[in-house]
Design an enzyme around this catalytic site. Structure first.
Site, PDB file in Angstrom:
ATOM      1  CB  THR A 197      -0.861   0.042   1.287  1.00  9.43           C
ATOM      2  OG1 THR A 197      -1.572  -1.185   1.398  1.00  9.43           O
ATOM      3  CG2 THR A 197      -1.843   1.204   1.271  1.00  9.43           C
ATOM      4  NE  ARG A 225      -7.939  -8.256   2.575  1.00  6.07           N
ATOM      5  CZ  ARG A 225      -7.097  -7.217   2.664  1.00  6.07           C
ATOM      6  NH1 ARG A 225      -6.661  -6.630   1.574  1.00  6.07           N
ATOM      7  NH2 ARG A 225      -6.699  -6.779   3.830  1.00  6.07           N
ATOM      8  N   GLY A 227      -9.560  -4.639   1.567  1.00  7.39           N
ATOM      9  CA  GLY A 227      -9.048  -4.152   2.842  1.00  7.39           C
ATOM     10  C   GLY A 227      -9.557  -2.745   3.112  1.00  7.39           C
ATOM     11  CG  ASP A 228      -6.829  -0.255   5.185  1.00 11.63           C
ATOM     12  OD1 ASP A 228      -6.347  -1.262   4.609  1.00 11.63           O
ATOM     13  OD2 ASP A 228      -6.145   0.722   5.518  1.00 11.63           O
ATOM     14  CB  THR A 248       0.251   1.202   5.240  1.00  6.52           C
ATOM     15  OG1 THR A 248       0.756   0.099   4.478  1.00  6.52           O
ATOM     16  CG2 THR A 248       1.207   1.490   6.373  1.00  6.52           C
ATOM     17  N   GLY A 249      -1.081  -1.515   6.135  1.00  5.74           N
ATOM     18  CA  GLY A 249      -1.027  -2.691   6.988  1.00  5.74           C
ATOM     19  C   GLY A 249      -2.281  -3.525   6.848  1.00  5.74           C
ATOM     20  N   GLY A 251      -5.547  -4.494   6.571  1.00  2.00           N
ATOM     21  CA  GLY A 251      -6.733  -3.665   6.386  1.00  2.00           C
ATOM     22  C   GLY A 251      -7.896  -4.030   7.266  1.00  2.00           C
TER      23      GLY A 251
HETATM   24  N1  GLY Z   1      -3.931  -1.988   3.733  1.00  3.64           N
HETATM   25  C1  GLY Z   1      -4.099  -2.725   2.558  1.00  3.64           C
HETATM   26  C2  GLY Z   1      -5.018  -3.839   2.675  1.00  3.64           C
HETATM   27  O1  GLY Z   1      -5.232  -4.371   3.743  1.00  3.64           O
HETATM   28  O2  GLY Z   1      -5.533  -4.239   1.662  1.00  3.64           O
END
Ligand code: GLY
Length: 337
Positions: A197, A225, A227-228, A248-249, A251
């Site tokens: 990210t 899927r 994420g955030d 980041t990380g 999500g």
């Molecule tokens: N932060 C990126 C994700 O989890 O997709």
């Protein structure tokens, strides 16, 4: 003090030079400024800075900035990144401006610049978010070319390696080798740990804030899927009165606490960007308990004074800060465990 001395030394250069040299134009505010996640942030900041330094809009800066990372074929973000467990690269991105306008795309395939499609969603549709084939259809209608479905060389190798065990292990963005050995396919050949990210937030010379976030998501994730990163409030949030934050990380754990929105709200309560990021990380750790050691989440933020900060769960996360032609540097994220 140093900045004040430089201010005096450069006094003869005139106001326009001062406002774009990135040091505080008065004792309160450092602007313009741009910060972004991970080492790729240096190149991304540079592109963003080229817009900010001549008085450009923060929105343009955060779009152009992360496009650099999206273009890289040997990187964590964009079409060169690791695929999902079925072998497809799917991209998520969002963007937000100073007027709370926002746009987002998710589960987008074969489009090189999801952040630009997100901006079109914001500017050309009555919606905030488009996903999957609908997002791709919109991108094509907007003139974005359909790119090859082929994986990049590094992603192909990583995927073939992953297929040997096909182990579904949702661990991302941990650049700490102790925790990453079980996820060796995620290590690039150059020895650099992979992640997925880039989030960027900026304030322009007019004091307006914007942000962007773009990702290929978790490597070898379940198909479908998200994420955030494409979710306004989770991966990114901007409030032009207060500040802007991005994440980041892992999500899932950012979504659980509406992470970026939380960071901005904590700044509204008076916390510095660093302390707001720290509190958000603490909240994740409280929820996760001992399993927090198995994940990474990092937040970065700026406020209206041009103060910046970042915090993460564990060692390994860093972020890039740029506020002058000769000031584009990495800061190791402080960490809690
Ligand atoms: N932060 C990126 C994700 O989890 O997709």
């Amino acid at each position: 003090m140093l900045e004040r001395r430089r201010f005096l030394q450069l006094g003869t250069l005139g106001l326009s030079a001062l406002s774009f040299s990135g040091f505080k134009s008065n004792s309160e505010t450092r602007k313009p400024i741009v910060i972004s996640t991970w080492g790729e942030g240096i190149a991304a900041n540079k592109a963003a800075w080229n817009i900010l330094r001549v008085g450009g809009r923060a929105l343009d800066a955060v779009e152009q900035g992360v496009m650099v990372t999206e273009s890289s074929l040997n990187c964590c973000v964009g079409l060169g990144a690791n695929p999902d467990r079925d072998g497809y690269v799917t991209l998520d991105s969002c963007i937000m401006d100073e007027n709370a306008n926002c746009g987002s795309v998710a589960f987008l395939e074969r489009i090189k610049h999801p952040v630009s499609v997100a901006r079109r969603v914001m500017e050309k549709t009555p919606h905030v978010m488009l996903v999957g084939s609908g997002a791709q259809q919109f991108a094509l209608a907007q003139g974005f070319p359909l790119e090859s479905a082929e994986l990049s060389e590094s992603a192909k190798k990583a995927y073939e390696n992953w297929l040997i065990k096909s182990e579904y292990k949702p661990v991302i963005n941990i650049e700490n080798s102790k925790n990453q050995t079980a996820f060796a396919p995620n290590k690039l050949e150059n020895g650099k740990w992979n992640h997925d990210t880039i989030g960027m937030v900026a304030m322009d010379a007019n004091g307006n804030l914007s942000g962007s976030c773009t990702t290929s998501g978790m490597g070898f994730k379940m198909r479908g899927r998200l994420g955030d990163s494409p979710i306004i409030g989770a991966g990114l949030f901007v409030d032009n009165e207060i500040g802007a934050a991005t994440a980041t990380g892992q999500g899932e754990d950012v979504i659980r606490i509406c992470g970026s929105h939380l960071v901005v709200e904590l700044m509204r309560q008076g916390l510095s960007p660093e302390n707001a990021c720290k509190k958000a990380v603490e909240r994740i750790i409280k929820i996760k308990g001992t399993s927090a050691k198995d994940i990474q989440v990092g937040f970065i933020a700026i406020n209206k004074k041009g103060e910046y900060g970042g915090y993460c769960i564990q060692k390994g996360f860093d972020f890039a800060v740029c506020y002058a032609d000769d000031k584009n540097f990495m800061i190791p994220g402080k960490f809690l465990i």
